[in-house]
Design a protein around this motif. Structure first.
Motif, short mmCIF file in Angstrom:
data_model
loop_
_atom_site.label_atom_id
_atom_site.label_comp_id
_atom_site.label_asym_id
_atom_site.label_seq_id
_atom_site.Cartn_x
_atom_site.Cartn_y
_atom_site.Cartn_z
N LEU A 376 0.83 -1.21 0.00
CA LEU A 376 0.00 0.00 0.00
C LEU A 376 0.87 1.26 0.00
CD1 LEU A 376 -2.69 -1.20 2.55
CD2 LEU A 376 -3.04 -0.81 0.10
N ALA A 377 1.96 1.23 0.75
CA ALA A 377 2.86 2.39 0.78
C ALA A 377 3.51 2.61 -0.58
CB ALA A 377 3.93 2.19 1.86
N ARG A 378 3.93 1.53 -1.24
CA ARG A 378 4.57 1.67 -2.55
C ARG A 378 3.58 2.20 -3.59
NH1 ARG A 378 6.66 -4.13 -1.56
NH2 ARG A 378 8.60 -3.79 -0.40
N LEU A 379 2.32 1.81 -3.49
CA LEU A 379 1.31 2.34 -4.41
C LEU A 379 1.14 3.83 -4.20
CD1 LEU A 379 -1.38 -0.48 -4.34
CD2 LEU A 379 0.00 0.21 -6.31
N HIS A 380 1.16 4.29 -2.96
CA HIS A 380 1.12 5.74 -2.71
C HIS A 380 2.35 6.42 -3.29
CE1 HIS A 380 -2.15 4.91 0.21
NE2 HIS A 380 -2.43 6.21 0.09
N ARG A 381 3.51 5.78 -3.12
CA ARG A 381 4.74 6.34 -3.70
C ARG A 381 4.59 6.52 -5.21
NH1 ARG A 381 9.91 2.51 -3.32
NH2 ARG A 381 8.58 1.25 -4.68
N THR A 382 4.11 5.48 -5.88
CA THR A 382 3.93 5.54 -7.33
C THR A 382 2.94 6.62 -7.73
OG1 THR A 382 4.44 3.19 -7.53
CG2 THR A 382 3.26 4.20 -9.36
N ALA A 383 1.83 6.70 -7.00
CA ALA A 383 0.80 7.70 -7.32
C ALA A 383 1.34 9.11 -7.15
CB ALA A 383 -0.42 7.48 -6.44
N LEU A 384 2.07 9.35 -6.06
CA LEU A 384 2.60 10.70 -5.80
C LEU A 384 3.67 11.07 -6.82
CD1 LEU A 384 2.67 10.40 -1.93
CD2 LEU A 384 1.32 12.07 -3.22
N GLU A 385 4.51 10.10 -7.20
CA GLU A 385 5.52 10.39 -8.22
C GLU A 385 4.85 10.68 -9.56
OE1 GLU A 385 8.06 6.99 -8.02
OE2 GLU A 385 9.26 7.80 -6.36
N HIS A 386 3.78 9.94 -9.87
CA HIS A 386 3.04 10.19 -11.11
C HIS A 386 2.43 11.59 -11.11
CE1 HIS A 386 0.48 9.46 -14.60
NE2 HIS A 386 -0.55 9.87 -13.88
N LEU A 387 1.98 12.04 -9.95
CA LEU A 387 1.38 13.38 -9.84
C LEU A 387 2.43 14.48 -9.77
CD1 LEU A 387 -1.40 12.50 -7.24
CD2 LEU A 387 -1.81 13.21 -9.61
N GLY A 388 3.69 14.11 -9.59
CA GLY A 388 4.75 15.10 -9.46
C GLY A 388 4.75 15.79 -8.11
N VAL A 389 4.29 15.09 -7.08
CA VAL A 389 4.16 15.66 -5.75
C VAL A 389 5.33 15.22 -4.88
CG1 VAL A 389 2.78 15.64 -3.63
CG2 VAL A 389 1.65 15.87 -5.85
N THR A 390 5.98 16.17 -4.23
CA THR A 390 7.05 15.86 -3.28
C THR A 390 6.43 15.40 -1.97
OG1 THR A 390 8.56 17.48 -4.26
CG2 THR A 390 8.98 16.81 -1.99
N ALA A 391 6.84 14.25 -1.49
CA ALA A 391 6.34 13.69 -0.24
C ALA A 391 7.39 12.74 0.31
CB ALA A 391 5.01 12.97 -0.47
N ARG A 392 7.23 12.36 1.57
CA ARG A 392 8.11 11.37 2.19
C ARG A 392 7.30 10.54 3.17
NH1 ARG A 392 10.83 12.34 -1.37
NH2 ARG A 392 13.05 12.78 -1.51
N ALA A 393 7.77 9.32 3.38
CA ALA A 393 7.14 8.41 4.33
C ALA A 393 7.98 8.34 5.60
CB ALA A 393 7.01 7.02 3.72
N LYS A 394 7.32 7.90 6.67
CA LYS A 394 8.07 7.55 7.87
C LYS A 394 7.40 6.37 8.54
CE LYS A 394 6.24 10.84 11.31
NZ LYS A 394 5.67 9.92 12.27
N VAL A 395 8.22 5.52 9.14
CA VAL A 395 7.69 4.43 9.93
C VAL A 395 7.31 5.00 11.29
CG1 VAL A 395 8.88 2.59 8.72
CG2 VAL A 395 10.04 3.75 10.61
N THR A 396 6.25 4.43 11.88
CA THR A 396 5.69 5.04 13.08
C THR A 396 6.39 4.64 14.36
OG1 THR A 396 4.10 3.25 13.38
CG2 THR A 396 3.42 5.10 12.00
N GLY A 397 7.20 3.58 14.32
CA GLY A 397 7.76 3.07 15.56
C GLY A 397 6.89 2.01 16.19
#
Length: 524
Positions: A376-397
């Motif tokens: 699910l996280a990788r799909l968000h990564r792909t979608a955001l890169e397709h949209l040209g949106v700068t974003a980053r993920a973090k693990v919650t701990g």
């Protein structure tokens, strides 16, 4: 001497880390050691920049498919403006709104000499340069031949002669790492805490841009205190208590003393994500194994120096005055107060109804495996890169992953919530069997929730580098997008005993979000 006027005219050196060309070093040529460099440059399109040291400048060609050792392959090469000698070891990120914006690595470097001892300037004038190169990847005879002009650019052909260094089928994309730092373009892009300094030896060139660490003398002073005492830290005097109390179980357990030492080291790094924002504290004064509680109201006994904010819209019975972590010592005060988690608002106190981040919380259900959450996280990564949106993920701990998306001023929470809902529901359609959109947790059937509802005033997610109340003191840690493919990644992989080494080695991937003000594009 080459001409750098075109190079300088195209760049604003107040904004780009590229060298301006103040150094006109020609000692390499004087000693017969001409240098060359190939930089792999991901701008609007990926290309390789081939540069030869000639007459005090780097004469340059852009090679879209990159140089090769394959003698059967001819590459197009576009002659571009001369670059300064300083550029020969430039590796970093050019701001995207600057000329050539993108990430750059030193893909290959070495020395070269013109074939048969001819004058290279004369060869260039005639439109044919024969170069014997001695790089780490490229070796042997490279030939550049001018073919004509297209617009204001000269078109050349680049080829490798059939000599003892030639390799059939040799592909530059199979050799993606920098010969200086060992990093890929993606790692350079994801690690803005590292700066490559031109003009110094490679072992000295990489410099951390993280805040200066707390001195060891300051940490030793904490270690030498008894059960309580006063601690001089960040130009403040803190009264610290119960220093040997166990706050996190573990082997060995984590005491309050160790926790405060971690916060002292982490606070300057976490500060950019906290300052100017009201903060909700999750307190566990008796340790992570006890029941915690939310504490939002700044207590009356708080010292006068603590930054604070009075909520002008607070109703009777609601929190009136919030702590604002505008300096590192304020976070240490909260930690000493038993705050094991820090949750900043996504809006600033100066514009409480305008978030500066849109948030996606990937919240796993009881049946959600870690591999499924990564999908699910990788799909968000792909979608955001397709949209040209700068974003980053973090693990919650704990178990989840969160995605932070910086936005320009002026959006409302309703707008960010609607946009992230559309984003996540688009992603959710790809793996519908993994996701539930039910509000109540017990109604989700153990499935994951892609939670966009955190995009609301005073709804908060845990801060970068905050601890979580669990054994070993796990930490919520920003990651690069590439780390979603790391087989060793886990949501609680780092603790207060390991995350500082990671920061020293990798830097802070969230730094690339700071100062980004972007539109949220339409999702169709």
């Amino acid at each position: 001497m080459g001409d750098l006027a075109t190079y300088r005219r195209k760049r604003d050196f107040r904004r780009t880390p590229e060298p301006s060309g103040g150094r006109t070093r020609q000692d390499g040529e004087a000693s017969g050691e001409r240098r060359f460099v190939v930089q792999r440059h991901r701008a609007s399109r990926l290309h390789y920049d081939l540069r030869f040291e000639i007459d005090g400048v780097l004469v340059s060609w852009a090679v879209p498919k990159g140089p090769t050792l394959d003698p059967s392959v001819k590459r197009m090469a576009v002659h571009v403006e001369d670059h300064p000698i300083d550029y020969i070891d430039f590796e970093g990120v050019i701001p995207k709104d600057e000329y050539g914006g993108g990430d750059v690595i030193v893909w290959d470097a070495g020395t070269w000499e013109p074939a048969k001892g001819e004058d290279p300037a004369a060869q260039l004038e005639k439109g044919e340069l024969h170069a014997e190169v001695h790089g780490e990847k490229l070796r042997g005879r490279l030939v550049l031949v001018r073919r004509g002009e297209a617009g204001d650019k000269e078109q050349w052909l680049l080829l490798h002669k059939k000599d003892r260094h030639a390799v059939e089928g040799w592909d530059p994309e199979q050799h993606p790492r920098s010969v200086i730092s060992g990093r890929t373009n993606e790692e350079v892009k994801a690690d803005p805490d590292k700066l490559w300094r031109s003009g110094v030896p490679a072992e000295e060139a990489e410099v951390s841009l993280l805040p200066d660490p707390v001195s060891e003398e300051t940490i030793v002073a904490l270690e030498e205190l008894g059960e309580e005492g006063t601690w001089e830290i960040f130009d403040r005097t803190l009264k610290v208590t119960n220093l040997d109390k166990v706050l996190f179980p573990g082997d060995p357990p984590v005491t309050k003393r160790e926790f405060l030492a971690y916060v002292a080291r982490a606070a300057p790094i976490s500060l950019p994500y906290l300052e100017g924002r009201a903060i909700n504290l999750h307190r566990y004064p008796d340790g992570a194994e006890t029941k915690g509680f939310w504490h939002k109201e700044l207590p009356k006994h708080a010292p006068d120096w603590l930054p604070r904010w009075d909520n002008p819209e607070a109703d009777p019975g609601e929190t009136q005055t919030y702590l604002v972590v505008d300096e590192p010592a304020a976070l240490l005060w909260a930690a000493n107060f038993g705050a094991l988690e820090w949750h900043p608002w996504t809006s600033r106190t100066t514009a409480m109804h305008e978030p500066t981040y849109a948030l996606v919380d990937l919240d796993p259900g009881e049946r959600t495996s870690w591999d499924e959450l990564l999908q699910l996280a990788r799909l968000h990564r792909t979608a955001l890169e397709h949209l040209g949106v700068t974003a980053r993920a973090k693990v919650t701990g704990k178990r989840g992953i969160q995605i932070w998306i910086p936005i320009r001023a002026g959006y409302s929470f309703d707008e960010t919530r609607a946009w992230t809902e559309k984003l996540s529901k688009t992603v959710g359609k790809v793996l519908p069997d993994l996701v539930s959109w039910k509000w109540e947790k017990k109604a989700r059937g153990g499935l994951a929730r892609l939670d966009y509802t955190q995009n609301a005033i005073n709804k908060t997610l845990v801060a970068p580098y905050s601890t979580r109340p669990a054994a070993e003191a796990p930490v919520s840690v920003p990651i690069g997008w590439d780390e979603l493919d790391d087989p060793d990644l886990r949501p609680d992989r780092w603790t207060i005993r390991t995350v500082l080494d990671r920061l020293e080695r990798r830097g802070d991937p969230f730094r690339t979000l700071l100062g980004v003000e972007q539109e949220l594009p339409e999702i169709t």
